[in-house]
Design a protein around this motif. Structure first.
Motif, PDB file in Angstrom:
ATOM      1  N   LEU B 118      52.294  -6.046  38.221  1.00 49.14           N
ATOM      2  CA  LEU B 118      52.237  -4.664  37.741  1.00 49.14           C
ATOM      3  C   LEU B 118      51.084  -3.917  38.419  1.00 49.14           C
ATOM      4  N   VAL B 119      49.928  -4.603  38.539  1.00 50.27           N
ATOM      5  CA  VAL B 119      48.790  -3.998  39.243  1.00 50.27           C
ATOM      6  C   VAL B 119      49.217  -3.616  40.667  1.00 50.27           C
ATOM      7  N   GLY B 120      49.901  -4.561  41.349  1.00 48.72           N
ATOM      8  CA  GLY B 120      50.383  -4.293  42.699  1.00 48.72           C
ATOM      9  C   GLY B 120      51.385  -3.152  42.727  1.00 48.72           C
ATOM     10  N   ALA B 121      52.262  -3.121  41.734  1.00 46.15           N
ATOM     11  CA  ALA B 121      53.291  -2.075  41.695  1.00 46.15           C
ATOM     12  C   ALA B 121      52.656  -0.694  41.542  1.00 46.15           C
ATOM     13  N   ILE B 122      51.610  -0.609  40.693  1.00 42.97           N
ATOM     14  CA  ILE B 122      50.927   0.684  40.509  1.00 42.97           C
ATOM     15  C   ILE B 122      50.271   1.106  41.823  1.00 42.97           C
ATOM     16  N   ASN B 123      49.577   0.158  42.460  1.00 40.33           N
ATOM     17  CA  ASN B 123      49.005   0.442  43.787  1.00 40.33           C
ATOM     18  C   ASN B 123      50.089   0.970  44.722  1.00 40.33           C
ATOM     19  N   GLY B 124      51.200   0.229  44.796  1.00 41.99           N
ATOM     20  CA  GLY B 124      52.269   0.540  45.737  1.00 41.99           C
ATOM     21  C   GLY B 124      52.893   1.900  45.491  1.00 41.99           C
ATOM     22  N   VAL B 125      53.149   2.222  44.221  1.00 35.14           N
ATOM     23  CA  VAL B 125      53.791   3.508  43.911  1.00 35.14           C
ATOM     24  C   VAL B 125      52.868   4.666  44.296  1.00 35.14           C
ATOM     25  N   LEU B 126      51.579   4.521  43.972  1.00 39.95           N
ATOM     26  CA  LEU B 126      50.640   5.606  44.310  1.00 39.95           C
ATOM     27  C   LEU B 126      50.527   5.783  45.829  1.00 39.95           C
ATOM     28  N   ILE B 127      50.602   4.668  46.555  1.00 40.01           N
ATOM     29  CA  ILE B 127      50.475   4.733  48.007  1.00 40.01           C
ATOM     30  C   ILE B 127      51.764   5.215  48.659  1.00 40.01           C
TER      31      ILE B 127
END
Lengths: 246, 331
Positions: B118-127
């Motif tokens: 989930l942490v990675g997904a949040i990073n990914g979506v923002l990027i």
């Protein structure tokens, strides 16, 4: 039969009229040099043909069928391919991978689909052979000459059975020897019955390969004639406006 | 292949012999450096080549190696993930809190890995979708994830892990066939990652995005989705390392994995990941992590103050990038 026909295409952005009543017919295998000064409407016309913009009015006919493009993918499906000025190539990958970029063939091993490199190399080698280019499928694009890079970008258009290839300034940033290579690629496409629209500022290149020269000035088509019936001097005059129409 | 010239064209490549191909790789020289360092230490000290020390070295580098696999994917796609150390601690804290509340291992592990992704997904979506720079997004996440780990644990040390306590310690600290478990898991994950990079369209696409993002967009590659998946992969790797590290240490505090991102980035870059995007291998990440751990270990064995470690790791990143730059200018 015309592979592409434009009938009275106009395009305006608010008060600015970028294209006015442009009509043009292109036959299979025909090489058309599209010329004009900066801001004459060349890019707009190409973007209308490639499906980036819808025209404000007028019709596009593909193989004598009226067609409407809502997005670039529609144009691609109709057989219109674009070779971008920067070629849209990844330097860190091989020629074969670049030809198949975004459309990698796969084969199944159990439930997993893996990239079929053997097929990619074989098919791209065939395409390079068809283009009479010495580009090798396994080579990294990073180390290739400008001409070989063009061959990679053009091989990509052959992959999808293109009817028309739009080329935006393919000879602008490469050496003289490589220009000859690119012009040969264009002749190869033409020999295979694929029409080419060549957008270029370089008069000698256009006269070397084009069957027909089309000139745009301030959004209007001011000339549409056989290259053999014209001359670089006449075309220069038409581009600048020294000659009204031809 | 009836046409001999066509077959020839397919099989020919710019590299000539096998030896020329191997020695042209940065990873070969890094590997040689690691081997050389090991040999030198074996001769210079009598404590390096002991079973106990080698066991420690292999286990220590496994954690960095696992996260470096994810980091290599991110760097190869043209991004950077500074939040891996904090993802590691939030994963470690999640599994610890759940297990100490009396839940079985699999529940804690599943939750920890989900949180990490989930942490990675949040990073990914923002990027990928909000088009924010990876540096800024993951720097923010570095702070947020660690702070959440503190909130979650009330900043206390956890060392009781409920009914599956022994299993967790065995998983992170035990060994099978003489190989520490984190090392075995690193090898398995490295093989999977290498396979994904080379054989899956996902790998092709992430290297294409790193090489020329504009080209990837124009050729219809689902750039945003691939980017999100790459950051989720990085998060997952940090999460796995987090669970294993709790088991190894037998307890967890919220300063676990602090400043780890630098070591991981160094491992990936030394292993050949190109910070400009488009290059990197799973094998390289493992070798890079190994070299760093061997150097770190040698500093201790040679009696050099551990204060020097940061200097070495930092200098390694700069040297690896300089080496790459130098090589690019030559060709």
């Amino acid at each position: 039969m015309n592979v592409l026909e434009l009938k009275n295409i106009s395009k305006s952005y608010g008060a600015i009229q970028a294209l006015r009543d442009v009509s043009l017919a292109i036959e299979p295998g025909e090489v058309v040099g599209l010329m004009g000064d900066n801001g004459a409407g060349k890019s707009t016309l190409v973007k209308v043909i490639a499906g980036n913009f819808a025209p404000s009015s007028g019709d596009i006919l593909i193989s004598d069928q009226k067609t409407v493009f809502h997005k670039p993918l529609d144009a691609q499906k109709a057989g219109i391919e674009v070779v971008y000025q920067d070629l849209a190539i990844c330097n860190n990958m091989t020629a074969a991978s670049n030809v198949f970029l975004g459309r990698e063939p796969t084969r199944k091993i159990g439930p997993i689909k893996i990239v079929d490199y053997a097929f990619m190399r074989k098919r791209s080698a065939e395409l390079f052979a068809r283009l009479k280019s010495e580009t090798r499928p396994r080579d990294l694009v990073h180390r290739m000459s400008g001409g070989q890079r063009q061959a990679v970008a053009i091989a990509r258009t052959l992959l999808s059975d293109a009817k028309i290839v739009l080329m935006d300034e393919p000879t602008a940033a490469i050496s003289v020897r490589q220009v000859a290579e690119v012009l040969n690629l264009i002749r190869q496409l033409s020999d295979h019955g694929i029409a080419v629209v060549l957008i270029s500022h370089r008069m000698p290149d256009v006269f070397e390969v084009a069957h027909k020269v089309v000139v745009l000035r301030r959004g209007e088509l001011v000339a549409d004639k056989k290259a053999s019936d014209s001359s670089p001097e006449e075309i220069t005059g038409l581009i600048t406006g020294a000659i009204e129409t031809a | 292949m009836s046409d001999p010239t066509l077959a020839d064209a397919i099989n020919r490549s710019q590299h000539h012999g096998l030896i020329a191909r191997i020695t042209s790789q940065q990873i070969f020289w890094v590997f040689m450096a690691a081997v050389f360092a090991c040999l030198a230490l074996t001769i210079l000290t009598d404590s390096f080549a002991t079973e106990r020390n080698l066991f420690n070295v292999t286990r220590n580098f496994a954690f960095v190696g696992i996260i470096a696999l994810g980091m290599t994917a991110v760097i190869a796609s043209g991004g950077i993930d500074l939040s891996v150390g904090s993802t590691l601690v939030i994963s470690a804290m999640t599994v610890s809190v759940i297990m100490s509340a009396g839940m079985p291992f699999w529940v804690g592990c599943l939750a920890a890995l989900s949180v990490s992704m989930l942490v990675g997904a949040i990073n990914g979506v923002l990027i990928a979708y909000a088009k924010m720079p990876p540096f800024v997004v993951t720097l923010g996440m570095l702070s947020i994830a660690r702070s959440l780990a503190m909130v979650l644990s009330d900043n206390k040390m956890i060392y009781e892990f409920g009914p599956d306590h022994d299993f967790l310690l065995w998983l992170g600290g035990g060994a099978t066939f003489g190989l520490p478990h984190p090392l075995i898991i690193l090898i398995i994950l490295a093989v999977i990652t290498a396979f994904a990079f080379r054989q899956l369209r996902w790998g092709q696409h992430l290297f294409a995005i790193g090489g020329n993002e504009n080209a990837a967009v124009l050729t219809g590659i689902p750039v945003a989705r691939i980017k999100v998946s790459v950051y989720m992969f990085s998060g997952l790797m940090a999460g796995i390392a987090g669970v294993l590290e709790v088991g190894w240490l037998g307890g967890v505090t919220t300063n676990l994995g602090q400043a780890m991102e630098l070591t991981v980035i160094a491992a990936a870059v030394i292993g050949g990941a190109n910070l400009a995007g488009g290059g990197g291998t799973a094998f390289g990440a493992v070798i890079g992590a190994l070299l760093i751990e061997v150097i770190r270990n040698s500093l201790i064995l040679l009696g050099i103050s551990t204060f020097w470690q940061g200097t070495f790791v930092g200098a390694f990143i700069v040297i690896a990038v300089a080496f790459d730059r130098f090589r690019q200018e030559k060709t």
